[in-house]
Structures are given as C-alpha cells and as structure tokens.
Design a protein around this motif. Sequence first.
Motif, PDB file in Angstrom:
ATOM      1  N   LEU A 231       0.823  -1.209   0.000  1.00 23.10           N
ATOM      2  CA  LEU A 231       0.000   0.000   0.000  1.00 23.10           C
ATOM      3  C   LEU A 231       0.856   1.257   0.000  1.00 23.10           C
ATOM      4  O   LEU A 231       0.542   2.262  -0.659  1.00 23.10           O
ATOM      5  N   LEU A 232       1.949   1.233   0.738  1.00 24.77           N
ATOM      6  CA  LEU A 232       2.825   2.399   0.792  1.00 24.77           C
ATOM      7  C   LEU A 232       3.586   2.617  -0.507  1.00 24.77           C
ATOM      8  O   LEU A 232       3.996   3.746  -0.803  1.00 24.77           O
ATOM      9  N   LEU A 233       3.761   1.570  -1.289  1.00 20.50           N
ATOM     10  CA  LEU A 233       4.581   1.664  -2.499  1.00 20.50           C
ATOM     11  C   LEU A 233       3.767   1.659  -3.783  1.00 20.50           C
ATOM     12  O   LEU A 233       4.329   1.789  -4.863  1.00 20.50           O
ATOM     13  N   ASP A 234       2.456   1.522  -3.681  1.00 16.30           N
ATOM     14  CA  ASP A 234       1.605   1.495  -4.871  1.00 16.30           C
ATOM     15  C   ASP A 234       1.160   2.917  -5.212  1.00 16.30           C
ATOM     16  O   ASP A 234       0.331   3.508  -4.515  1.00 16.30           O
ATOM     17  N   GLU A 235       1.688   3.449  -6.289  1.00 12.55           N
ATOM     18  CA  GLU A 235       1.353   4.813  -6.700  1.00 12.55           C
ATOM     19  C   GLU A 235       0.013   4.900  -7.408  1.00 12.55           C
ATOM     20  O   GLU A 235      -0.471   6.003  -7.688  1.00 12.55           O
ATOM     21  N   ASN A 236      -0.604   3.781  -7.735  1.00 15.54           N
ATOM     22  CA  ASN A 236      -1.867   3.771  -8.478  1.00 15.54           C
ATOM     23  C   ASN A 236      -3.090   3.660  -7.580  1.00 15.54           C
ATOM     24  O   ASN A 236      -4.201   3.522  -8.074  1.00 15.54           O
ATOM     25  N   LEU A 237      -2.897   3.709  -6.262  1.00 15.24           N
ATOM     26  CA  LEU A 237      -4.037   3.656  -5.360  1.00 15.24           C
ATOM     27  C   LEU A 237      -4.907   4.906  -5.514  1.00 15.24           C
ATOM     28  O   LEU A 237      -4.404   5.980  -5.901  1.00 15.24           O
ATOM     29  N   PRO A 238      -6.197   4.782  -5.208  1.00 14.16           N
ATOM     30  CA  PRO A 238      -7.048   5.987  -5.247  1.00 14.16           C
ATOM     31  C   PRO A 238      -6.539   7.096  -4.330  1.00 14.16           C
ATOM     32  O   PRO A 238      -6.744   8.279  -4.606  1.00 14.16           O
ATOM     33  N   ILE A 239      -5.892   6.707  -3.241  1.00 10.06           N
ATOM     34  CA  ILE A 239      -5.315   7.694  -2.328  1.00 10.06           C
ATOM     35  C   ILE A 239      -3.794   7.762  -2.492  1.00 10.06           C
ATOM     36  O   ILE A 239      -3.079   8.162  -1.565  1.00 10.06           O
ATOM     37  N   GLY A 240      -3.316   7.379  -3.685  1.00  7.23           N
ATOM     38  CA  GLY A 240      -1.881   7.351  -3.925  1.00  7.23           C
ATOM     39  C   GLY A 240      -1.223   8.704  -3.742  1.00  7.23           C
ATOM     40  O   GLY A 240      -0.124   8.807  -3.192  1.00  7.23           O
ATOM     41  N   GLU A 241      -1.887   9.773  -4.191  1.00  7.43           N
ATOM     42  CA  GLU A 241      -1.317  11.109  -4.049  1.00  7.43           C
ATOM     43  C   GLU A 241      -1.180  11.498  -2.576  1.00  7.43           C
ATOM     44  O   GLU A 241      -0.190  12.113  -2.173  1.00  7.43           O
ATOM     45  N   VAL A 242      -2.193  11.136  -1.782  1.00 15.62           N
ATOM     46  CA  VAL A 242      -2.131  11.437  -0.351  1.00 15.62           C
ATOM     47  C   VAL A 242      -0.977  10.685   0.297  1.00 15.62           C
ATOM     48  O   VAL A 242      -0.227  11.242   1.118  1.00 15.62           O
ATOM     49  N   VAL A 243      -0.836   9.416  -0.053  1.00 12.62           N
ATOM     50  CA  VAL A 243       0.251   8.613   0.502  1.00 12.62           C
ATOM     51  C   VAL A 243       1.600   9.207   0.121  1.00 12.62           C
ATOM     52  O   VAL A 243       2.505   9.344   0.963  1.00 12.62           O
ATOM     53  N   GLN A 244       1.757   9.576  -1.148  1.00 14.40           N
ATOM     54  CA  GLN A 244       3.016  10.151  -1.602  1.00 14.40           C
ATOM     55  C   GLN A 244       3.325  11.462  -0.876  1.00 14.40           C
ATOM     56  O   GLN A 244       4.459  11.727  -0.485  1.00 14.40           O
ATOM     57  N   LYS A 245       2.309  12.283  -0.697  1.00 10.53           N
ATOM     58  CA  LYS A 245       2.513  13.586  -0.067  1.00 10.53           C
ATOM     59  C   LYS A 245       2.822  13.443   1.417  1.00 10.53           C
ATOM     60  O   LYS A 245       3.652  14.187   1.970  1.00 10.53           O
ATOM     61  N   TYR A 246       2.153  12.484   2.067  1.00  8.88           N
ATOM     62  CA  TYR A 246       2.275  12.363   3.513  1.00  8.88           C
ATOM     63  C   TYR A 246       3.525  11.578   3.912  1.00  8.88           C
ATOM     64  O   TYR A 246       4.196  11.929   4.881  1.00  8.88           O
ATOM     65  N   PHE A 247       3.844  10.510   3.168  1.00  5.61           N
ATOM     66  CA  PHE A 247       4.948   9.637   3.554  1.00  5.61           C
ATOM     67  C   PHE A 247       6.230   9.897   2.779  1.00  5.61           C
ATOM     68  O   PHE A 247       7.280   9.378   3.154  1.00  5.61           O
ATOM     69  N   TYR A 248       6.148  10.619   1.682  1.00  5.05           N
ATOM     70  CA  TYR A 248       7.339  10.839   0.863  1.00  5.05           C
ATOM     71  C   TYR A 248       7.601  12.336   0.757  1.00  5.05           C
ATOM     72  O   TYR A 248       7.365  12.965  -0.265  1.00  5.05           O
ATOM     73  N   SER A 249       8.104  12.894   1.837  1.00  8.81           N
ATOM     74  CA  SER A 249       8.417  14.315   1.872  1.00  8.81           C
ATOM     75  C   SER A 249       9.876  14.510   1.483  1.00  8.81           C
ATOM     76  O   SER A 249      10.452  13.722   0.758  1.00  8.81           O
ATOM     77  N   ASP A 250      10.474  15.551   2.015  1.00  9.15           N
ATOM     78  CA  ASP A 250      11.874  15.832   1.682  1.00  9.15           C
ATOM     79  C   ASP A 250      12.857  15.032   2.517  1.00  9.15           C
ATOM     80  O   ASP A 250      14.068  15.233   2.420  1.00  9.15           O
ATOM     81  N   ASN A 251      12.321  14.155   3.374  1.00 10.94           N
ATOM     82  CA  ASN A 251      13.226  13.327   4.178  1.00 10.94           C
ATOM     83  C   ASN A 251      14.051  12.414   3.278  1.00 10.94           C
ATOM     84  O   ASN A 251      13.570  11.917   2.257  1.00 10.94           O
ATOM     85  N   MET A 252      15.288  12.196   3.656  1.00 13.73           N
ATOM     86  CA  MET A 252      16.163  11.312   2.897  1.00 13.73           C
ATOM     87  C   MET A 252      16.707  10.220   3.827  1.00 13.73           C
ATOM     88  O   MET A 252      17.535  10.511   4.688  1.00 13.73           O
ATOM     89  N   PRO A 253      16.313   8.970   3.657  1.00  7.11           N
ATOM     90  CA  PRO A 253      15.278   8.521   2.721  1.00  7.11           C
ATOM     91  C   PRO A 253      13.880   8.865   3.224  1.00  7.11           C
ATOM     92  O   PRO A 253      13.710   9.116   4.416  1.00  7.11           O
ATOM     93  N   PRO A 254      12.894   8.865   2.344  1.00  8.00           N
ATOM     94  CA  PRO A 254      11.527   9.202   2.760  1.00  8.00           C
ATOM     95  C   PRO A 254      11.022   8.230   3.815  1.00  8.00           C
ATOM     96  O   PRO A 254      11.396   7.056   3.846  1.00  8.00           O
ATOM     97  N   ILE A 255      10.141   8.739   4.668  1.00  6.92           N
ATOM     98  CA  ILE A 255       9.622   7.901   5.739  1.00  6.92           C
ATOM     99  C   ILE A 255       8.809   6.728   5.196  1.00  6.92           C
ATOM    100  O   ILE A 255       8.741   5.657   5.797  1.00  6.92           O
ATOM    101  N   GLY A 256       8.184   6.920   4.021  1.00  8.62           N
ATOM    102  CA  GLY A 256       7.439   5.822   3.410  1.00  8.62           C
ATOM    103  C   GLY A 256       8.343   4.652   3.066  1.00  8.62           C
ATOM    104  O   GLY A 256       7.976   3.486   3.255  1.00  8.62           O
ATOM    105  N   THR A 257       9.551   4.954   2.589  1.00  4.52           N
ATOM    106  CA  THR A 257      10.525   3.899   2.299  1.00  4.52           C
ATOM    107  C   THR A 257      10.946   3.185   3.573  1.00  4.52           C
ATOM    108  O   THR A 257      11.069   1.955   3.605  1.00  4.52           O
ATOM    109  N   GLN A 258      11.146   3.951   4.627  1.00  2.00           N
ATOM    110  CA  GLN A 258      11.557   3.351   5.896  1.00  2.00           C
ATOM    111  C   GLN A 258      10.479   2.424   6.466  1.00  2.00           C
ATOM    112  O   GLN A 258      10.769   1.305   6.906  1.00  2.00           O
ATOM    113  N   ILE A 259       9.225   2.899   6.446  1.00  2.73           N
ATOM    114  CA  ILE A 259       8.140   2.093   7.020  1.00  2.73           C
ATOM    115  C   ILE A 259       7.884   0.844   6.176  1.00  2.73           C
ATOM    116  O   ILE A 259       7.691  -0.252   6.711  1.00  2.73           O
ATOM    117  N   SER A 260       7.886   0.991   4.844  1.00  2.00           N
ATOM    118  CA  SER A 260       7.661  -0.181   3.989  1.00  2.00           C
ATOM    119  C   SER A 260       8.768  -1.209   4.172  1.00  2.00           C
ATOM    120  O   SER A 260       8.506  -2.424   4.194  1.00  2.00           O
TER     121      SER A 260
END
Length: 301
Positions: free
Chosen positions: A147-176
């Motif tokens: 779910l965190l790595l699927d960019e085609n989800l209906p809420i994909g933009e929200v996930v990208q915006k919330y979990f993939y910010s300017d953090n390096m590496p993004p928090i979405g990558t860390q959690i997944s």
Amino acid sequence: MATQSETESSQQFVQMTDEEAAYQEELQKLEKRGKRLRRAALTAGILSAISIVCTIYTTIAVRWVLIEWQQPEKTSYEIAENIVAYKFGVVGDIAVVFCDTLVGVLLGLILVGAGVNPATSVILVSFKLIQQAINGANILFGIAAGLLLDENLPIGEVVQKYFYSDNMPPIGTQISYMFLMLNQYGHYFMQIFGGVFIGILGITIILWGVFPRYMGFSMALAGIGYILNSSLFLFWPGYDGTITFVLLLPALVSHFWLAGWMLVNTPHPSKNRDLWSHKQEPAENEQSDEGDYEAPEKPQK
C-alpha cells in the motif's frame, strides 16, 4: 433320522451363508474406507501442488528478485515499478494459507481414517493451524508495504505527499522496509511451527506406516532442518543463511514427495508395530508400503 440329518445340513448351510454375508459386508466396508482415503489423498495432493507452485513464485519473483535487503531504496523502487508482480506474490501467499490449512486438516482425517491414534492427528492439525495463523498475520505486513509503495491507489497522491516528503530517505521507504522485514522474520517464526508439524508427521509415518516409511524419515529430517534454520535466523547474531540450503533440502524433497505420492496413491492402513522389538513377525504377514488394504480371510465352505 433322515429328517434330523436334513435339519443339521440346513442349519450348517444357514451358518455358512451368515459367515459369507459378514465377509461381504467387511469387504464393502474396506472398499468404502479405501475410496474415502483415496478422495482425501487426491484432494490433499492437488492442494499441496497448488501451494508448492505459489510458494515457488513468491520465493523467486518477490523475495529473490524484488527485495534487496542491503538496499532499502532499491527495494522500494523495484516493488513500486513491479507492483503487479508483487501483488501476485501477496495473492500467492494467501493461496498458500488457504491450501496448507486444508491440507493439514485432510492429513489429520487421513491418519484417523487409516487407524492412527486421533490424539496424534489433533496435535498435527493444531500445529498446522498455528503455523498458518502466523502466516496470515505475516501477509498483513506484506499488504501494508504494498500500500505504501503502490502509486496507483485511489489515495496514492495522499500517501506520496504524507509519507514521501523531503526526508532522505523518505519515511514511506523506511516504514515499507520495516513491514517487509517483519514479514520476512515472521516467515521464519512460522517455519518453527511448520517444522514441528512436519517432524511429528514424519515420526507418525515411521511408526504407523500410513505413507511410505522412507518419506517419514525424510520428513523427520525436514522438521529438524526447518527448526534449526529458523532458529539461526531469529536467535543467532549475524547469521546470513550460509547453510540454509543444506538445512532445507530435506524439506524440499519431502514436500514434492508427499504431494506427488498423494496424487497417485492411496494411504495404507496403519501398522502400529514396535520397530525396536526383538520379535519379528512372519514375512507372509508383512505388508509392503506399496500394498493396499488386506481383505479378510474368506470363510471356507
């Protein structure tokens, strides 16, 4: 006198007829029993084959190809780019849970139907159910990572915006990555219970002979291999799977052997013999592992 002789002859005829009727009834019971065991074994063999195919796909296509444990960013990128293949792997894991649960129950019924102690079957099925319950929980971690790595989800933009910010590496990558790691080590934990299951099944086969006894020895070794391999990954510091292939080779052989055997054979009636007894049964009373049910002795006329 003639009348008395005829009466005795008639009684003897009736007695022989009753014995033959009992003989035919026993044959019918054995025939029905064999058919039930054959249907159960065939169903379990088909489900085992499906489980093996799904396991091979998830192991090779997902765990070996998409996941690189030393490079979390690369792993996230590969899964995101091959999200369909990854989700097929999740579906394969779900199919494994479904099939293996039914196989465990069917094996328990087969053992009881063949004459094995019901308590043994209950213990076997219990460990199989615990194993698959843990496996089902592991799948939730895999779904969460997807779910965190699927960019085609209906809420994909929200996930990208919330979990993939300017953090390096993004928090979405860390959690997944954490979810994938929990899924992997949960898989090792699950295999401990799977090792107990297949080990007890192997010992049961050795003692009772429902399946070929050499298969039982292979399964006993497979159970030990499963438990040792999982324990090394979970509890031995720095273990990287150096001897995993050697430890899991008996399990690979046992799974293919059991599935193939059930597809084409009927389980044997149990033979609870004392293998360590000094007394040996006559050779003519021995039944080979390839034999079928022995018919009762036909009454003499």
